[in-house]
Scaffold this motif. Structure first.
Motif, short mmCIF file in Angstrom:
data_model
loop_
_atom_site.label_atom_id
_atom_site.label_comp_id
_atom_site.label_asym_id
_atom_site.label_seq_id
_atom_site.Cartn_x
_atom_site.Cartn_y
_atom_site.Cartn_z
N SER A 209 0.32 -1.57 0.32
CA SER A 209 0.19 0.25 0.06
C SER A 209 1.05 0.86 -0.22
O SER A 209 1.55 1.74 0.91
CB SER A 209 -0.71 0.03 1.34
N HIS A 210 0.19 2.64 -0.72
CA HIS A 210 0.80 3.88 -0.67
C HIS A 210 0.57 4.29 0.65
O HIS A 210 0.20 5.17 1.61
CB HIS A 210 0.52 4.56 -1.77
N ASP A 211 -0.51 3.66 1.64
CA ASP A 211 -1.13 4.22 2.75
C ASP A 211 -0.26 3.96 3.91
O ASP A 211 -0.42 3.04 3.96
CB ASP A 211 -2.65 4.03 2.42
N LEU A 212 1.00 4.45 4.53
CA LEU A 212 1.34 4.30 5.45
C LEU A 212 1.13 3.78 6.82
O LEU A 212 0.85 2.89 7.99
CB LEU A 212 2.63 4.82 5.21
N SER A 213 -0.11 5.20 6.64
CA SER A 213 -1.17 4.48 8.64
C SER A 213 -1.80 3.02 7.88
O SER A 213 -2.65 1.86 9.00
CB SER A 213 -1.84 5.58 8.41
N LEU A 214 -2.35 2.75 7.23
CA LEU A 214 -2.49 1.54 6.79
C LEU A 214 -1.60 0.18 6.85
O LEU A 214 -2.13 -0.08 7.96
CB LEU A 214 -3.32 1.26 5.13
N ILE A 215 -0.52 0.90 6.55
CA ILE A 215 0.94 -0.15 7.30
C ILE A 215 1.08 -0.58 7.96
O ILE A 215 0.41 -1.64 9.20
CB ILE A 215 1.62 -0.67 6.24
N LYS A 216 0.69 0.87 8.62
CA LYS A 216 0.82 1.09 10.78
C LYS A 216 0.37 0.28 11.49
O LYS A 216 0.27 -0.10 12.58
CB LYS A 216 1.04 2.13 10.57
N ASN A 217 -1.12 0.47 10.47
CA ASN A 217 -2.38 -0.29 11.73
C ASN A 217 -2.70 -1.80 11.72
O ASN A 217 -3.49 -2.35 12.37
CB ASN A 217 -4.00 0.80 11.20
N TYR A 218 -2.30 -2.21 10.36
CA TYR A 218 -3.14 -3.62 9.82
C TYR A 218 -1.65 -4.16 9.77
O TYR A 218 -2.27 -5.64 9.90
CB TYR A 218 -3.30 -4.14 9.07
N CYS A 219 -0.16 -4.02 10.54
CA CYS A 219 0.90 -5.04 9.54
C CYS A 219 1.60 -4.98 10.98
O CYS A 219 1.67 -4.48 11.81
CB CYS A 219 1.26 -4.90 8.32
N GLU A 220 2.31 -6.30 11.12
CA GLU A 220 3.87 -6.66 12.30
C GLU A 220 4.85 -6.39 11.81
O GLU A 220 5.24 -5.35 12.33
CB GLU A 220 3.50 -8.57 12.72
N ASN A 221 5.06 -6.93 10.69
CA ASN A 221 6.21 -6.40 9.54
C ASN A 221 6.41 -5.61 8.32
O ASN A 221 5.27 -5.46 8.19
CB ASN A 221 6.71 -7.64 9.16
N VAL A 222 7.49 -4.56 8.71
CA VAL A 222 7.09 -4.33 7.03
C VAL A 222 8.02 -4.10 6.07
O VAL A 222 9.70 -4.30 6.71
CB VAL A 222 6.80 -2.89 7.57
N LEU A 223 8.64 -4.36 5.12
CA LEU A 223 9.78 -3.63 3.60
C LEU A 223 9.54 -3.00 3.30
O LEU A 223 8.37 -2.77 2.59
CB LEU A 223 10.11 -5.41 3.22
N VAL A 224 10.61 -2.26 3.00
CA VAL A 224 10.56 -0.11 2.63
C VAL A 224 11.38 -1.50 1.80
O VAL A 224 13.19 -1.63 1.61
CB VAL A 224 11.48 0.65 3.38
N ILE A 225 10.95 -0.67 0.29
CA ILE A 225 11.68 -1.09 -0.78
C ILE A 225 11.75 -0.10 -1.82
O ILE A 225 10.85 1.19 -1.74
CB ILE A 225 11.11 -2.35 -1.88
N TYR A 226 12.94 0.58 -2.57
CA TYR A 226 13.22 1.33 -3.21
C TYR A 226 14.36 1.14 -4.62
O TYR A 226 14.95 1.02 -3.79
CB TYR A 226 13.60 2.54 -2.71
N ASN A 227 13.79 1.76 -5.90
CA ASN A 227 14.33 1.30 -6.69
C ASN A 227 14.92 -0.44 -7.03
O ASN A 227 16.15 -0.40 -7.16
CB ASN A 227 15.58 2.30 -6.77
#
Ligand SMILES: Nc1ncnc2c1ncn2[C@@H]1O[C@H](COP(=O)(O)OP(=O)(O)OP(=O)(O)O)[C@@H](O)[C@H]1O
Ligand SMILES: [Mg+2]
Length: 277
Positions: A209-227
């Motif tokens: 998602s582009h919506d970071l607040s959604l990821i913050k609210n619904y996920c336990e882990n996150v992967l940040v990717i660029y290029n």
């Protein structure tokens, strides 16, 4: 097996040998949830597609390991991978419209996987479909079931796809921008449904998602990717509260500032090349 999906050192090249994904490793544990974030064109959708065995035509992948439920999806027959995915994975690709067959009524599209994988008969499929359609906020599921995809709005198609993906109670549920076509009330309703489903079935859930607040609210882990490169991965609370990489810092900063307008891609992150606007 604790890892539902394990990917190590995955790179994807285009026909000009340009790296679209660069040496990515990540895994999804049983029962966990992962958010994938990064601006437009960073490789989020490609990463998920390639990890499920859907490498787009014309691209080349190399990897040390891709293991989905213990199987290398590029190393088993098409029939076997189709069965493995059909029975265990609910995948909602980014452009949901492409994935509904224009000539098949919703009631048949939504039930097909459930019946094919012998989870029940037509009547049971219908009952489950009606329940799920109601849970994704559709007021008149009976009527919607009788329609063809071109009779539905984008938001309704997206909700039908979400319900379809949940029909088989998949062990791995992956949704690529699941709520973009939905208004905020329905968005909330759909995300709460996914959360409850995740808790009830103990499935593994991946949300792009582009919506970071959604990821913050619904996920336990996150992967940040660029290029095509992973900038940071770990627990949501650690990365959102204390990002270590410059890119994650900038992404979170931009998103906080421009949180109001979710329709525009993230851009102009200082020090980083824009890949797409
Ligand atoms: N089938 C393909 N053939 C060639 N290049 C591709 C293909 N699919 C993706 N790419 C390229 O790979 C890069 C990553 O694309 P991808 O769709 O994964 O980005 P994304 O992070 O999902 O972006 P968005 O947030 O806009 O959905 C882009 O440069 C894109 O142009
Ligand atoms: Mg994408």
């Amino acid at each position: 097996m604790t890892n539902i999906l394990e990917v190590s050192n995955l790179s994807v090249l285009d026909k000009d040998k340009e790296k679209l994904l660069d040496d990515i490793s990540f895994s999804i544990e049983k029962g966990s949830s992962l958010g994938i974030i990064g601006e437009s064109g960073s490789g989020k959708s490609l990463l998920v597609k390639t990890s499920l065995g859907f490498l787009p035509k014309g691209l080349k992948a190399s990897y040390e390991k891709i293991s989905l439920f213990g199987k290398d999806v590029y190393d088993i027959s098409r029939n076997k991978s189709k069965k493995l995915i059909g029975e265990n994975v609910g995948y909602i690709a980014q452009n949901t419209v492409e994935y509904l067959h224009p000539l098949i009524k919703i009631q048949d599209q939504i039930s097909d996987g459930f019946i094919d994988h012998k989870l029940g008969n037509k009547k049971e499929a219908r009952e489950k479909a009606l329940d799920l359609l109601e849970l994704v906020g559709i007021d008149d599921p009976d009527y919607i079931m009788s329609l063809y995809p071109n009779e539905l709005s984008g938001g309704l198609k997206q909700r039908v796809n979400i319900a379809t993906a949940l029909m088989v109670d998949p062990l791995l549920f992956i949704a690529d921008e699941p709520t973009t076509a939905l208004d905020p009330k329905i968005q909330y309703q759909v995300m709460e449904l996914l959360r409850k489903n995740h808790e009830r079935t103990k499935n593994s859930m991946v949300i792009i998602s582009h919506d970071l607040s959604l990821i913050k609210n619904y996920c336990e882990n996150v992967l940040v990717i660029y290029n095509g490169v992973v900038q940071e991965k770990g627990k949501v609370e650690n990365i959102f509260n204390n990002p270590k990489s410059d890119y994650a810092k900038a992404l979170l900063d931009v998103n906080v500032k421009f949180d109001q307008d979710k329709t525009k891609p993230l851009k102009d992150i200082r020090g980083y090349l824009k890949t797409e606007v």
